[in-house]
Scaffold this active site. Structure first.
Site, mmCIF file in Angstrom:
data_model
loop_
_atom_site.group_PDB
_atom_site.id
_atom_site.type_symbol
_atom_site.label_atom_id
_atom_site.label_comp_id
_atom_site.label_asym_id
_atom_site.label_seq_id
_atom_site.Cartn_x
_atom_site.Cartn_y
_atom_site.Cartn_z
ATOM 1 N N ARG A 188 0.822 -1.215 0.000
ATOM 2 C CA ARG A 188 0.000 0.000 0.000
ATOM 3 C C ARG A 188 0.857 1.268 0.000
ATOM 4 O O ARG A 188 0.469 2.287 -0.577
ATOM 5 C CB ARG A 188 -0.918 0.007 1.230
ATOM 6 C CG ARG A 188 -1.929 -1.141 1.285
ATOM 7 C CD ARG A 188 -3.063 -0.939 0.297
ATOM 8 N NE ARG A 188 -4.014 -2.030 0.311
ATOM 9 C CZ ARG A 188 -5.055 -2.118 1.140
ATOM 10 N NH1 ARG A 188 -5.266 -1.160 2.039
ATOM 11 N NH2 ARG A 188 -5.870 -3.146 1.077
ATOM 12 N N ASP A 215 -16.852 8.596 5.036
ATOM 13 C CA ASP A 215 -15.712 7.685 4.981
ATOM 14 C C ASP A 215 -14.459 8.493 5.257
ATOM 15 O O ASP A 215 -14.452 9.713 5.074
ATOM 16 C CB ASP A 215 -15.622 6.998 3.617
ATOM 17 C CG ASP A 215 -14.806 5.717 3.672
ATOM 18 O OD1 ASP A 215 -15.395 4.649 3.924
ATOM 19 O OD2 ASP A 215 -13.572 5.781 3.486
#
Length: 286
Positions: free
Chosen positions: A47, A158
């Site tokens: 990531r 979010d």
């Protein structure tokens, strides 16, 4: 500009060791409460490597130094570490529970010029709130327009800025929208060039997409009639789950519906405030 490290450490492009992983894991826990055990070390590297490359650095350690004084890049790091896996009509039993247990009364309230507020917490790239609206309104555009003209609003939040950007746009590839039932797809999905589809503006305009860290401050004073907070607490430890569930309960109106992920459970300290009304669906009673 720093040069990338030689391909050592299992062929990794950038230097990344156990100490780096622990530093990333500690930061992620402090910032957003997610747990990144040692077993996630390769995932974390995967990531972060694109961010290290984008910054022209040679190691994750250098990247960690960068984000200490770069809040924008720090947010990009958290965004990269956040898992955004979702799909249309995921765990469909929750939409069925809502339509059976909550929507008839809420619909009647709207028809009587009352107010309805819904919250899709951890909405990711938008499939959940759009599925929710499609499920509750069905394929009748005329009736939907009349109900949405009343005091109705859905909040969708979010922590990932990139996920929210996609959610606001509401454009998805053909494979992504496959789970949408045909009558709903015909009504609410508009064909775009390149084998893509966009959610109809009538539904997009009914949702307010906002950035929110569920473990941070909530600039929210509204009481909600239903909250979906699904498949996010699996990344938290016990105390973090209990605190979040208590805060969600505080923002839920009496009799309101709370839906959590299929593998999640209410903490014993919070469970007495609810009654079980479906598979991981709960009604607030106290």
């Amino acid at each position: 500009m720093a040069q990338p490290a030689e391909p050592t450490q299992r062929g990794r492009e950038f230097a990344f060791d156990a100490a780096d992983h622990r530093a990333v894991a500690d930061l992620a826990y402090r910032e957003v409460g997610i747990l990144l055990p040692d077993s996630k070390m390769q995932l974390v590297y995967g990531r972060l490597a694109p961010r290290v490359r984008a910054c022209g650095l040679g190691s994750v350690a250098e990247y960690l130094q960068r984000i200490e004084n770069d809040p924008v890049e720090r947010n990009r790091m958290i965004d990269a570490l956040t898992t955004n896996h979702t799909f249309f009509f995921r765990e469909g039993h929750h939409f069925e529970d809502f339509n059976t247990l909550a929507w008839p009364d809420l619909k009647a309230r709207l028809e009587g010029r009352g107010r309805v507020r819904l919250w899709s917490a951890a909405c990711s790239s938008g499939e959940e709130p759009y599925s929710w609206l499609m499920a509750m309104f069905g394929s009748d555009r005329t009736k939907t327009g009349k109900l949405l003209a009343q005091d109705f609003r859905m909040l969708a939040t979010d922590i990932s800025a990139s996920a929210l950007a996609g959610a606001r746009e509401g454009i998805y590839c053909a494979q992504t929208v496959e789970p949408v039932p045909a009558p709903l797809a015909k009504t609410w999905l508009k064909k775009k060039p390149g084998d893509q589809f966009q959610v109809d503006s009538m539904l997009r305009d009914a949702i307010t997409f906002n950035s929110l860290n569920l473990l941070g401050d909530w600039p929210i004073r509204t009481m909600f009639d239903a909250i979906f907070c699904r498949n996010v607490m699996i990344y938290f430890d016990g105390p973090t789950k209990a605190k979040l569930q208590a805060r969600l309960a505080d923002r839920l109106a009496l009799g309101g519906l709370l839906c959590i992920g299929h593998s999640e459970r209410l903490d014993p300290s919070v469970a007495p405030r609810f009654e079980i009304v479906g598979r991981t669906s709960y009604r607030k009673v106290a």
